[in-house]
Design a protein around this motif. Structure first.
Motif, PDB file in Angstrom:
ATOM      1  N   ALA A 148       0.832  -1.208   0.000  1.00 20.40           N
ATOM      2  CA  ALA A 148       0.000   0.000   0.000  1.00 20.40           C
ATOM      3  C   ALA A 148       0.864   1.255   0.000  1.00 20.40           C
ATOM      4  CB  ALA A 148      -0.916  -0.003   1.217  1.00 20.40           C
ATOM      5  N   VAL A 149       0.271   2.341  -0.455  1.00 18.24           N
ATOM      6  CA  VAL A 149       0.912   3.653  -0.442  1.00 18.24           C
ATOM      7  C   VAL A 149      -0.025   4.630   0.256  1.00 18.24           C
ATOM      8  CG1 VAL A 149       1.760   5.584  -1.839  1.00 18.24           C
ATOM      9  CG2 VAL A 149       2.204   3.224  -2.560  1.00 18.24           C
ATOM     10  N   THR A 150       0.518   5.417   1.167  1.00 17.03           N
ATOM     11  CA  THR A 150      -0.274   6.423   1.856  1.00 17.03           C
ATOM     12  C   THR A 150      -0.189   7.746   1.114  1.00 17.03           C
ATOM     13  OG1 THR A 150      -0.050   5.424   4.051  1.00 17.03           O
ATOM     14  CG2 THR A 150      -0.483   7.775   3.969  1.00 17.03           C
ATOM     15  N   VAL A 151      -1.333   8.360   0.894  1.00 19.68           N
ATOM     16  CA  VAL A 151      -1.414   9.661   0.236  1.00 19.68           C
ATOM     17  C   VAL A 151      -1.930  10.678   1.244  1.00 19.68           C
ATOM     18  CG1 VAL A 151      -2.441  11.004  -1.639  1.00 19.68           C
ATOM     19  CG2 VAL A 151      -1.821   8.600  -2.017  1.00 19.68           C
ATOM     20  N   PHE A 152      -1.129  11.711   1.494  1.00 20.81           N
ATOM     21  CA  PHE A 152      -1.526  12.800   2.376  1.00 20.81           C
ATOM     22  C   PHE A 152      -1.952  14.000   1.539  1.00 20.81           C
ATOM     23  CE2 PHE A 152       1.844  10.879   5.251  1.00 20.81           C
ATOM     24  CZ  PHE A 152       0.928  10.237   6.059  1.00 20.81           C
ATOM     25  N   GLY A 153      -2.704  14.913   2.148  1.00 27.86           N
ATOM     26  CA  GLY A 153      -3.091  16.135   1.451  1.00 27.86           C
ATOM     27  C   GLY A 153      -4.219  16.826   2.177  1.00 27.86           C
ATOM     28  N   SER A 154      -4.491  18.032   1.762  1.00 32.05           N
ATOM     29  CA  SER A 154      -5.445  18.891   2.453  1.00 32.05           C
ATOM     30  C   SER A 154      -6.881  18.372   2.372  1.00 32.05           C
ATOM     31  CB  SER A 154      -5.400  20.299   1.864  1.00 32.05           C
ATOM     32  OG  SER A 154      -6.391  21.116   2.454  1.00 32.05           O
ATOM     33  N   ALA A 155      -7.577  18.481   3.512  1.00 30.51           N
ATOM     34  CA  ALA A 155      -9.009  18.180   3.537  1.00 30.51           C
ATOM     35  C   ALA A 155      -9.825  19.326   2.946  1.00 30.51           C
ATOM     36  CB  ALA A 155      -9.456  17.927   4.972  1.00 30.51           C
ATOM     37  N   ARG A 156      -9.202  20.494   2.738  1.00 32.94           N
ATOM     38  CA  ARG A 156      -9.926  21.682   2.292  1.00 32.94           C
ATOM     39  C   ARG A 156      -9.909  21.849   0.775  1.00 32.94           C
ATOM     40  NH1 ARG A 156      -8.378  26.260   6.882  1.00 32.94           N
ATOM     41  NH2 ARG A 156      -8.491  24.855   8.679  1.00 32.94           N
ATOM     42  N   THR A 157      -9.235  20.972   0.069  1.00 28.33           N
ATOM     43  CA  THR A 157      -9.170  21.066  -1.385  1.00 28.33           C
ATOM     44  C   THR A 157     -10.540  20.803  -1.996  1.00 28.33           C
ATOM     45  OG1 THR A 157      -6.867  20.340  -1.393  1.00 28.33           O
ATOM     46  CG2 THR A 157      -8.079  20.117  -3.457  1.00 28.33           C
ATOM     47  N   LYS A 158     -10.965  21.681  -2.900  1.00 27.82           N
ATOM     48  CA  LYS A 158     -12.278  21.562  -3.533  1.00 27.82           C
ATOM     49  C   LYS A 158     -12.217  20.623  -4.747  1.00 27.82           C
ATOM     50  CE  LYS A 158     -13.920  24.562  -0.640  1.00 27.82           C
ATOM     51  NZ  LYS A 158     -14.746  24.082   0.488  1.00 27.82           N
ATOM     52  N   PRO A 159     -13.344  19.993  -5.070  1.00 24.97           N
ATOM     53  CA  PRO A 159     -13.358  19.050  -6.195  1.00 24.97           C
ATOM     54  C   PRO A 159     -12.967  19.657  -7.536  1.00 24.97           C
ATOM     55  CG  PRO A 159     -15.290  18.713  -4.817  1.00 24.97           C
ATOM     56  CD  PRO A 159     -14.606  19.954  -4.313  1.00 24.97           C
ATOM     57  N   ASP A 160     -13.082  20.990  -7.688  1.00 25.35           N
ATOM     58  CA  ASP A 160     -12.711  21.607  -8.956  1.00 25.35           C
ATOM     59  C   ASP A 160     -11.274  22.140  -8.951  1.00 25.35           C
ATOM     60  OD1 ASP A 160     -13.120  23.634  -7.136  1.00 25.35           O
ATOM     61  OD2 ASP A 160     -14.359  24.882  -8.461  1.00 25.35           O
ATOM     62  N   ALA A 161     -10.513  21.855  -7.904  1.00 28.14           N
ATOM     63  CA  ALA A 161      -9.130  22.332  -7.810  1.00 28.14           C
ATOM     64  C   ALA A 161      -8.191  21.395  -8.555  1.00 28.14           C
ATOM     65  CB  ALA A 161      -8.701  22.425  -6.343  1.00 28.14           C
ATOM     66  N   PRO A 162      -7.085  21.932  -9.094  1.00 32.60           N
ATOM     67  CA  PRO A 162      -6.117  21.081  -9.810  1.00 32.60           C
ATOM     68  C   PRO A 162      -5.558  19.970  -8.925  1.00 32.60           C
ATOM     69  CG  PRO A 162      -5.678  23.406 -10.232  1.00 32.60           C
ATOM     70  CD  PRO A 162      -6.721  23.367  -9.162  1.00 32.60           C
ATOM     71  N   GLU A 163      -5.385  20.244  -7.607  1.00 31.00           N
ATOM     72  CA  GLU A 163      -4.835  19.226  -6.712  1.00 31.00           C
ATOM     73  C   GLU A 163      -5.798  18.036  -6.567  1.00 31.00           C
ATOM     74  OE1 GLU A 163      -5.048  22.428  -5.961  1.00 31.00           O
ATOM     75  OE2 GLU A 163      -3.127  23.168  -5.179  1.00 31.00           O
ATOM     76  N   TYR A 164      -7.094  18.319  -6.641  1.00 33.60           N
ATOM     77  CA  TYR A 164      -8.072  17.227  -6.539  1.00 33.60           C
ATOM     78  C   TYR A 164      -7.946  16.311  -7.751  1.00 33.60           C
ATOM     79  CZ  TYR A 164     -12.507  14.852  -5.569  1.00 33.60           C
ATOM     80  OH  TYR A 164     -13.467  13.906  -5.278  1.00 33.60           O
ATOM     81  N   GLU A 165      -7.881  16.913  -8.922  1.00 32.42           N
ATOM     82  CA  GLU A 165      -7.751  16.128 -10.144  1.00 32.42           C
ATOM     83  C   GLU A 165      -6.453  15.327 -10.142  1.00 32.42           C
ATOM     84  OE1 GLU A 165      -6.471  15.200 -14.178  1.00 32.42           O
ATOM     85  OE2 GLU A 165      -5.596  16.806 -12.962  1.00 32.42           O
ATOM     86  N   MET A 166      -5.385  15.937  -9.627  1.00 28.41           N
ATOM     87  CA  MET A 166      -4.116  15.225  -9.504  1.00 28.41           C
ATOM     88  C   MET A 166      -4.244  14.044  -8.550  1.00 28.41           C
ATOM     89  SD  MET A 166      -0.456  16.663  -8.052  1.00 28.41           S
ATOM     90  CE  MET A 166      -0.138  17.776  -9.419  1.00 28.41           C
ATOM     91  N   GLY A 167      -4.981  14.243  -7.463  1.00 25.47           N
ATOM     92  CA  GLY A 167      -5.184  13.166  -6.498  1.00 25.47           C
ATOM     93  C   GLY A 167      -5.941  11.994  -7.090  1.00 25.47           C
ATOM     94  N   VAL A 168      -6.947  12.284  -7.911  1.00 25.04           N
ATOM     95  CA  VAL A 168      -7.705  11.217  -8.561  1.00 25.04           C
ATOM     96  C   VAL A 168      -6.788  10.421  -9.490  1.00 25.04           C
ATOM     97  CG1 VAL A 168      -9.581  10.701 -10.176  1.00 25.04           C
ATOM     98  CG2 VAL A 168      -9.909  12.436  -8.416  1.00 25.04           C
ATOM     99  N   ARG A 169      -5.995  11.132 -10.303  1.00 24.35           N
ATOM    100  CA  ARG A 169      -5.087  10.445 -11.224  1.00 24.35           C
ATOM    101  C   ARG A 169      -4.041   9.635 -10.459  1.00 24.35           C
ATOM    102  NH1 ARG A 169      -1.843  13.469 -13.952  1.00 24.35           N
ATOM    103  NH2 ARG A 169      -2.345  15.531 -13.109  1.00 24.35           N
ATOM    104  N   LEU A 170      -3.575  10.170  -9.333  1.00 21.42           N
ATOM    105  CA  LEU A 170      -2.586   9.472  -8.518  1.00 21.42           C
ATOM    106  C   LEU A 170      -3.173   8.188  -7.926  1.00 21.42           C
ATOM    107  CD1 LEU A 170       0.175   9.385  -7.106  1.00 21.42           C
ATOM    108  CD2 LEU A 170      -0.805  10.823  -5.302  1.00 21.42           C
TER     109      LEU A 170
END
Length: 264
Positions: A66-88
């Motif tokens: 397994a791999v643990t992914v950390f990141g902000s709980a405040r990121t909105k679904p339309d933010a670039p970081e969210y899209e990056m998280g989905v692809r990751l």
């Protein structure tokens, strides 16, 4: 003349004088009278902590790598970081990794979503907070914890690596705890990857320009962190480290076997 004070052994502790209770543990356990404050005292908390460890180990013991992914709980679904998280999350699942997050919204939800949509195992390790934060809907296996340090143990024990998306204090806390464990060799070395050079770049510059320049860390410590923008590159860092670790373990097993053969 010395006054003889009352004395009692209580497990590893020695009690004397006023510290000696007038009742025994059995009496207090079996007596229905009195307040229920004892359930909030430290000795009882130890049992709750123990129970959390047992529950966590039991729930996660059969996970694949397994791999643990950390990141902000405040990121909105339309933010670039969210899209990056989905692809990751999707890319990790396609490589056969379970994806572990804190189970909350934002970047955590994104990584869980990507893993779930790719048919992988999506794990959320939640934490009890003063403000309600429910487990996101993309988690297959969710475990809720009272204590941060128990939760952090689960992140480390069951992960082949950490990938950190942009985040705040909580993300930084998890990131630097992971780095400290690797730096001090408290854990078998695993990769720590930061996603987003624009976000993390100033921190990397400070680490090099201040911590390293002032001798607070050593040059090899800087190499513990990899900062990238490409999801495929981040995943390949994890895969490459796993392959290298497997080759090292294989060599060690062969070496140990040769020692035994020579001894015989």
């Amino acid at each position: 003349m010395n006054t003889i004070r009352p004395e009692r052994r209580q497990g590893p502790a020695l009690l004397r004088g006023s510290m000696v209770s007038q009742s025994t543990h059995d009496q207090r356990l079996l007596d229905r009278r009195g307040p229920a404050d004892w359930v909030h005292m430290d000795p009882w908390r130890v049992l709750r902590i123990q129970a959390e460890f047992v529950e966590g180990f039991g729930a996660l013991a059969e996970l694949p790598p397994a791999v643990t992914v950390f990141g902000s709980a405040r990121t909105k679904p339309d933010a670039p970081e969210y899209e990056m998280g989905v692809r990751l999350g999707r890319a990790l699942a396609e490589e056969g990794y379970a994806v572990i997050t804190g189970g909350g919204p934002g970047c955590m939800e994104a990584a869980n979503r990507g893993a779930l949509e790719a048919g992988g195992i999506s794990v959320g390790l939640g934490i009890e907070l003063p403000h309600e934060q429910r487990m996101n809907e993309f988690v297959d296996l969710g475990v809720e914890f009272r204590y941060f340090f128990v939760r952090k143990t689960m992140f480390v024990k069951y992960s082949s690596g950490f990938i950190t998306l942009p985040g705040g204090f909580g993300t930084l806390d998890e990131l630097f705890e992971a780095l400290t464990l690797v730096q001090t060799r408290k854990v078998t070395s695993f990769p720590v990857v930061l996603m987003g050079t624009r976000f993390w770049g100033p921190m990397i510059d400070w680490i090099k320009g201040t911590l390293l320049a002032d001798g607070k860390i050593s040059p090899p410590d800087v190499d513990l962190i990899r900062c990238v923008d490409d999801v495929a590159e981040a995943v390949q860092i994890i895969v490459g480290a796993d392959q290298e670790r497997g080759e090292t373990e294989s060599r060690e097993r062969k070496s140990a076997g040769q020692v035994v053969a020579d001894a015989e």
